[in-house]
Design a protein around this motif. Structure first.
Motif, short mmCIF file in Angstrom:
data_model
loop_
_atom_site.label_atom_id
_atom_site.label_comp_id
_atom_site.label_asym_id
_atom_site.label_seq_id
_atom_site.Cartn_x
_atom_site.Cartn_y
_atom_site.Cartn_z
N UNK A 70 100.66 27.96 -14.68
CA UNK A 70 100.74 26.71 -15.45
C UNK A 70 102.02 25.94 -15.16
N UNK A 71 103.15 26.61 -15.04
CA UNK A 71 104.43 25.91 -14.82
C UNK A 71 104.81 25.81 -13.34
N UNK A 72 103.89 26.14 -12.45
CA UNK A 72 104.19 26.08 -11.01
C UNK A 72 104.40 24.64 -10.55
N UNK A 73 105.21 24.46 -9.52
CA UNK A 73 105.44 23.12 -8.96
C UNK A 73 104.89 22.97 -7.55
N UNK A 74 104.41 24.07 -6.96
CA UNK A 74 103.88 24.03 -5.59
C UNK A 74 102.67 24.94 -5.49
N UNK A 75 101.61 24.44 -4.82
CA UNK A 75 100.46 25.29 -4.51
C UNK A 75 100.22 25.26 -3.01
N UNK A 76 100.03 26.43 -2.43
CA UNK A 76 99.80 26.56 -1.00
C UNK A 76 98.48 27.30 -0.77
N UNK A 77 97.74 26.87 0.24
CA UNK A 77 96.50 27.55 0.60
C UNK A 77 96.73 28.48 1.78
#
Length: 400
Positions: free
Chosen positions: A332-339
């Motif tokens: 929820x508090x993440x600032x980056x998503x990587x695949x």
């Protein structure tokens, strides 16, 4: 006199609490109250093996626990009704039970679709009886409507398609798993339904359920020999109203970080309890099997006089549409998503970072990623984003 621990709830959390108490040295009495008539059983197989079991013989989902040898007084068909914490007693529909220490492990119940109470051919999927009732419905191969495209809705739709049923899934949100995962991830899951031959209707709510049909808010009318409702679950804590055990806004027992409730010598574990997480900076309510296994270990230790905090990395899994989906952490508090990999392929992962630290991983058909993630997440490690995004690089090799 011998002290007694009473555990209310004979699901995974309750049974595991009894096992942990004995394993950690409790020598007093243990009374385990279960409101169902069945011996304690595991729930994950209900949406899989139990629904699709061949022949008339039921699938055995009972826990492999010898309660007699463990010295546990197992009382089935005993439903808690009122707690009198000031005198350490609780009333059940089979009599009053005294305790010295109480563990609340009452789990959760399936949320009902408004306006469907008492209607025939409308089913939840939460208990062994629910699964047993639905099994002949699937075997008949009829047209089914599933309300809710969450984890349980997808798992039931998977089983129903395997049984040869025509399945329509209706979701009020604009995508599957809208309350769980971000759109950038769930957008890739829509085609799972299409590949399985499931008609997924999103962005429209159910207006009414009629005999043989479901009417949607957009005016659509769906043929439905049966309707399965999978729109969430709520803590089974209504009987605690007015007692010294405080509940939070969700209805969950308001436990502290030692899993103590607000009444003396009362603890709470599993689906019925929320707890503050120092790791994530918020109160968590985790309705998953792993929480029901981990929590009892801490509750038992603290009941025995310990002072252990409970701050787990949440973990769960789901089997749907031929895919094994696992999630660990809290994004929820993440600032980056990587695949990692192509979401259109059978094997890929999503990784969330906060300030460069690994906080959550979703793995689809990548069990090695998840095995490594579950070792890394409790350590709150910094990772190299470029290496994380390369599916050929082991996740553990991305640690800075």
């Amino acid at each position: 006199m011998t002290e007694r621990v009473v555990i209310v709830g004979a699901g995974m959390a309750g049974v595991q609490t009894a096992v942990e108490l004995r394993g950690q040295g409790w020598r007093g009495d243990i009374t385990l109250l279960g409101d169902e008539p069945h011996p304690p059983y595991d729930r994950p197989p209900l949406s899989k093996a139990v629904l699709l079991g061949a022949g008339d013989a039921p699938v055995d989902v009972r826990f492999d626990v010898d309660f007699g040898a463990l010295g546990v007084d197992l009382r089935l068909g005993s439903r808690a009704q009122t707690l009198h914490a000031e005198r350490r007693e609780l009333d059940t529909d089979t009599g009053t039970v005294r305790y010295d220490h109480l563990v609340l492990a009452t789990g959760a119940y399936a949320t009902e679709l408004p306006g469907t109470a008492g209607l025939p051919d409308v089913y939840p999927l939460r208990t062994l009886d629910d699964a047993a009732t639905l099994r002949p419905v699937l075997a008949a191969g009829r047209d089914l409507v599933v309300v809710g495209a969450g984890w349980i809705g997808a798992e039931f739709a998977t089983a129903a398609r395997q049984a040869g049923c025509a399945v329509t899934v209706v979701e009020a949100a604009d995508r599957p798993l809208a309350g769980v995962l971000p759109a950038s991830v769930t957008a890739h899951m829509r085609h799972w339904y299409e590949e399985a031959g499931v008609d997924l209707r999103t962005g429209t709510a159910v207006a009414a359920v009629e005999p043989g049909a479901v009417v949607l808010a957009d005016g659509s009318r769906l043929v439905a020999a049966a309707v399965v409702v999978g729109i969430g679950a709520r803590p089974s804590t209504g009987w605690l109203g007015g007692s010294a055990v405080a509940l939070d806004a969700t209805g969950a027992v308001l436990a502290d970080d030692r899993l103590r409730a607000t009444a003396d010598e009362v603890f709470a574990v599993g689906d019925c309890a929320s707890f503050p997480s120092g790791r994530y900076g918020e109160r968590l309510l985790v309705h998953h099997w792993d929480n029901a296994v981990q929590g009892p270990r801490t509750a038992a230790a603290n009941l025995l006089g310990g002072d252990e905090p409970y701050d787990p990395v949440p973990y769960f899994w789901s089997e749907q549409f031929g895919r094994f989906v696992q999630y660990a952490g809290h994004h929820v508090a993440a600032d980056t998503m990587l695949l990692r990999g192509d979401p259109a392929s059978p094997s890929w992962a999503a990784v969330w970072l906060r300030d460069g630290l690994l906080v959550a991983v979703l793995a689809v058909g990548r069990p090695r990623d998840m095995a490594q993630a579950r070792k890394l997440l409790p350590r709150t490690v910094a990772v190299d984003p470029a290496l994380v995004a390369d599916p050929a690089v082991p996740l553990k090799s991305a640690v800075r």
